[in-house]
Motif scaffolding. Structure first.
Motif, short mmCIF file in Angstrom:
data_model
loop_
_atom_site.label_atom_id
_atom_site.label_comp_id
_atom_site.label_asym_id
_atom_site.label_seq_id
_atom_site.Cartn_x
_atom_site.Cartn_y
_atom_site.Cartn_z
N SER A 190 0.83 -1.17 -0.06
CA SER A 190 -0.04 -0.06 -0.01
C SER A 190 0.94 1.30 0.13
CB SER A 190 -1.04 0.01 1.24
OG SER A 190 -0.05 0.44 2.37
N VAL A 191 1.92 1.12 0.51
CA VAL A 191 2.86 2.47 0.58
C VAL A 191 3.46 2.41 -0.73
CG1 VAL A 191 5.00 3.51 1.72
CG2 VAL A 191 3.50 2.01 3.19
N TYR A 192 4.09 1.35 -1.23
CA TYR A 192 4.64 1.17 -2.46
C TYR A 192 3.71 1.84 -3.71
CZ TYR A 192 6.63 -0.54 -6.92
OH TYR A 192 7.08 -0.53 -8.29
N PHE A 193 2.55 1.39 -3.73
CA PHE A 193 1.66 1.88 -4.57
C PHE A 193 1.46 3.36 -4.37
CE2 PHE A 193 -0.55 -2.48 -4.55
CZ PHE A 193 0.28 -3.20 -5.52
N ARG A 194 1.30 3.66 -3.01
CA ARG A 194 1.13 5.27 -3.00
C ARG A 194 2.47 6.11 -3.37
NH1 ARG A 194 -1.52 5.46 3.04
NH2 ARG A 194 -0.71 3.31 3.15
N GLN A 195 3.69 5.61 -3.15
CA GLN A 195 4.71 6.35 -3.52
C GLN A 195 4.93 6.34 -5.14
OE1 GLN A 195 7.81 3.70 -2.02
NE2 GLN A 195 8.82 3.66 -4.10
N CYS A 196 4.58 5.63 -5.77
CA CYS A 196 4.57 5.34 -7.16
C CYS A 196 3.55 6.39 -7.82
CB CYS A 196 4.32 4.10 -7.75
SG CYS A 196 5.79 2.86 -7.59
N ALA A 197 2.46 6.67 -7.02
CA ALA A 197 1.17 7.35 -7.59
C ALA A 197 1.42 8.78 -7.18
CB ALA A 197 0.15 6.89 -6.95
N ILE A 198 2.73 9.24 -6.69
CA ILE A 198 2.95 10.64 -6.51
C ILE A 198 2.97 11.38 -7.85
CG2 ILE A 198 4.85 12.56 -5.89
CD1 ILE A 198 5.51 10.47 -3.46
N ALA A 199 2.32 12.43 -7.82
CA ALA A 199 2.19 13.28 -9.12
C ALA A 199 3.04 14.46 -8.91
CB ALA A 199 0.75 13.69 -9.25
N MET A 200 3.81 14.71 -10.05
CA MET A 200 4.80 16.02 -9.97
C MET A 200 4.94 16.43 -11.39
SD MET A 200 7.75 14.57 -7.42
CE MET A 200 8.81 16.37 -7.07
N SER A 201 5.27 17.74 -11.60
CA SER A 201 5.73 18.31 -12.71
C SER A 201 7.23 18.00 -13.15
CB SER A 201 5.11 19.58 -12.96
OG SER A 201 6.18 20.33 -12.19
N THR A 202 7.70 18.21 -14.31
CA THR A 202 9.10 18.09 -14.59
C THR A 202 9.85 19.31 -13.71
OG1 THR A 202 9.15 19.27 -16.75
CG2 THR A 202 8.94 16.90 -16.97
N ARG A 203 9.24 20.36 -13.58
CA ARG A 203 9.89 21.18 -12.86
C ARG A 203 10.16 20.91 -11.69
NH1 ARG A 203 9.64 26.40 -10.49
NH2 ARG A 203 10.33 28.12 -11.75
N GLN A 204 9.09 20.55 -10.95
CA GLN A 204 9.21 20.05 -9.54
C GLN A 204 10.42 18.97 -9.25
OE1 GLN A 204 4.81 18.92 -9.08
NE2 GLN A 204 4.66 20.93 -7.97
N LEU A 205 10.14 17.80 -10.18
CA LEU A 205 11.15 16.88 -10.08
C LEU A 205 12.52 17.20 -10.33
CD1 LEU A 205 10.80 13.70 -9.83
CD2 LEU A 205 10.70 13.51 -11.97
N ALA A 206 12.83 18.00 -11.04
CA ALA A 206 14.08 18.64 -11.24
C ALA A 206 14.60 19.17 -10.28
CB ALA A 206 14.26 19.68 -12.90
N ARG A 207 13.65 20.15 -9.57
CA ARG A 207 14.14 20.56 -8.42
C ARG A 207 14.38 19.80 -7.16
NH1 ARG A 207 15.87 22.00 -4.41
NH2 ARG A 207 15.42 23.75 -3.10
N ALA A 208 13.50 18.68 -7.23
CA ALA A 208 13.53 17.84 -5.97
C ALA A 208 15.03 16.88 -6.28
CB ALA A 208 12.53 16.75 -6.14
N GLY A 209 15.52 16.95 -7.39
CA GLY A 209 16.71 15.96 -7.55
C GLY A 209 17.98 16.64 -7.52
#
Ligand code: GLU
Length: 309
Positions: A190-209
């Motif tokens: 249930s945690v794994y499915f939720r982590q995979c279902a996180i929604a982000m934009s490329t802008r947010q993802l680039a910032r996050a990395g």
């Protein structure tokens, strides 16, 4: 230079656009099958807080397996080397959801970026806390890394994957048979499915990395996120294992550590320079964004940012 970056980004975007329609959207998760295959966005985040974006760069998409890099970061900081008792660090050379190696390798998945290894990693992250608290911890981590509280878990995607997750359940049960799961299968999944279902934009993802491009320290906030050593290890694992059975091809063509997800997103780390995220839902045969890989190859070469140059 900044004009050059925007020009190179635009060129990479235009170059890769020609490949639209050649990939296949993931349809084994019904909610993902509905995504418009023509979507395409790309973002570069720099340590000075500047962003370069093109296309659908601010539209949230399902990050899927890209989340595995972030749960690995949390689990490594929590468990340290103990994590390596549960999961290896070798490329698998097999598809992202393969079960075959688990049989011959005693239930220890090859690495934390294939499904089995990510499920084991998430299971470790749950040590000492509930499933809901673990999912909340992962979401909060993503919001902080993206510096944006609007990052969310798409419940429709999570439920859709839970409803059709026989393959991941099989992997988890198989690992349990080898005593490599510490928590009830359904709670870890249930945690794994939720982590995979996180929604982000490329802008947010680039910032996050970004922290992964700067030795584990977020260059904008100055916060230490993972140790320098763990940062080096995570990048090494991304380079060898970040794209399932086309990890070698990605290293050959792009030459940067990265992680792809079946939602069509790819996060790429340019050590000492910045983080690049791309999203285009059509996938190649191995499950990596086809247009996204083409765009990254073009952009990284134009900037001369491959770590092998
Ligand atoms: N949630 C997906 C699965 O478990 C992730 C796969 C991926 O993005 O590689 O099948």
């Amino acid at each position: 230079m900044s004009d050059d970056i925007q020009k190179h980004l635009r060129n990479a975007f235009e170059h890769a656009k020609a490949y639209r329609g050649q990939g296949r959207v993931a349809d084994y998760i019904p909610a993902l099958a509905k995504v418009d295959p023509s979507k395409f966005g790309m973002s570069l985040a720099l340590p000075n807080g500047k962003f370069y974006c093109v296309g659908d760069a601010t539209e949230p998409f399902s990050i899927q397996s890209v989340s595995k890099v972030f749960t690995l970061s949390l689990a490594l900081e929590r468990s340290g080397d103990d994590l390596w008792k549960s999961v290896g660090r070798e490329p698998s050379g097999s598809s992202f959801n393969s079960i075959v190696q688990l049989e011959t390798e005693g239930g220890i998945p090859r690495n934390p970026l294939i499904n089995a290894g990510a499920i084991a990693t998430t299971d470790r992250l749950m040590d000492g806390q509930s499933a809901d608290d673990t999912a909340a911890e992962i979401l909060a981590f993503m919001q902080e890394r993206a510096d944006d509280p609007s990052v969310f878990i798409d419940q429709e995607v999570a439920s859709s994957e839970a409803a059709t997750g026989s393959r991941n359940r099989s992997l988890a049960h198989f690992m349990e048979a080898f005593s490599n799961m510490r928590h009830p299968i359904e709670t870890s999944l249930s945690v794994y499915f939720r982590q995979c279902a996180i929604a982000m934009s490329t802008r947010q993802l680039a910032r996050a990395g970004l922290y992964l491009a700067f030795g584990g320290t977020d260059p904008i906030s100055g916060k230490d996120i993972v140790s320098t050593e763990h940062c080096r290890h995570i990048n090494a694992i991304m380079m060898g294992c970040g794209h399932y059975d086309n990890s070698g091809e990605f290293a050959y063509r792009v030459g940067l550590p990265g992680k792809s997800g079946v939602g069509g997103g790819i996060l790429t780390i340019a050590p000492g320079r910045g983080a690049i995220a791309v999203w285009s839902p059509g996938l190649n045969d191995a499950g990596t964004s086809l247009v996204g890989s083409k765009a990254l190859e073009h952009f990284v070469h134009a900037l001369n940012w491959s770590i092998f140059t």
